[in-house]
Enzyme design. Structure first.
Site, PDB file in Angstrom:
ATOM      1  N   ARG A  21      -0.984   0.408   0.019  1.00 44.50           N
ATOM      2  CA  ARG A  21      -0.050  -0.710   0.227  1.00 44.50           C
ATOM      3  C   ARG A  21      -0.282  -1.807  -0.809  1.00 44.50           C
ATOM      4  O   ARG A  21       0.668  -2.377  -1.336  1.00 44.50           O
ATOM      5  CB  ARG A  21      -0.198  -1.279   1.638  1.00 44.50           C
ATOM      6  CG  ARG A  21       0.276  -0.329   2.722  1.00 44.50           C
ATOM      7  CD  ARG A  21       0.017  -0.893   4.109  1.00 44.50           C
ATOM      8  NE  ARG A  21      -1.408  -1.149   4.284  1.00 44.50           N
ATOM      9  CZ  ARG A  21      -1.918  -2.028   5.124  1.00 44.50           C
ATOM     10  NH1 ARG A  21      -1.130  -2.763   5.893  1.00 44.50           N
ATOM     11  NH2 ARG A  21      -3.211  -2.198   5.240  1.00 44.50           N
ATOM     12  N   ASN A  40       1.689   0.431   7.063  1.00 46.51           N
ATOM     13  CA  ASN A  40       1.096   1.658   7.584  1.00 46.51           C
ATOM     14  C   ASN A  40       1.763   2.020   8.901  1.00 46.51           C
ATOM     15  O   ASN A  40       1.915   1.166   9.775  1.00 46.51           O
ATOM     16  CB  ASN A  40      -0.407   1.481   7.830  1.00 46.51           C
ATOM     17  CG  ASN A  40      -1.232   1.562   6.572  1.00 46.51           C
ATOM     18  OD1 ASN A  40      -0.770   2.009   5.528  1.00 46.51           O
ATOM     19  ND2 ASN A  40      -2.476   1.123   6.658  1.00 46.51           N
TER      20      ASN A  40
END
Length: 93
Positions: A21, A40
């Site tokens: 990320r 996530n």
């Protein structure tokens, strides 16, 4: 072809707990003109939502598919839509 679009991509593979990320956000900021987030999911995938010029979204998608990402990307599923707005920059969620 500078229309603004919304890209939603679901990235499968070993993409959690590897900085994926963070690197996705860094890449989006490097490309420029994008807002959205990387998140996530409970099933092990990462969801990436990006809004901005189509060319910039395509560049991010190409990176998700073939770029030097952390972890291991096994596949990417994407959909294109009209932008909804409401994002401040590009966030990690």
């Amino acid at each position: 072809m500078n229309e603004h679009v919304r890209l939603t991509a679901w990235v499968r593979g070993r993409v959690q707990r590897v900085g994926f990320r963070w690197f996705t956000r860094a890449r989006a900021l490097e490309i420029g003109g994008l807002s959205g987030f990387a998140l996530n999911l409970d099933d092990g995938r990462v969801q990436v939502v990006a809004e901005g010029p189509r060319a910039a979204c395509q560049q991010l998608l190409d990176w998700l598919h073939d770029g030097d990402t952390p972890g291991r990307v096994e596949g990417v599923t994407e959909i294109w839509d009209t932008p909804r707005g409401g994002y401040e920059g590009f966030a990690i969620r």
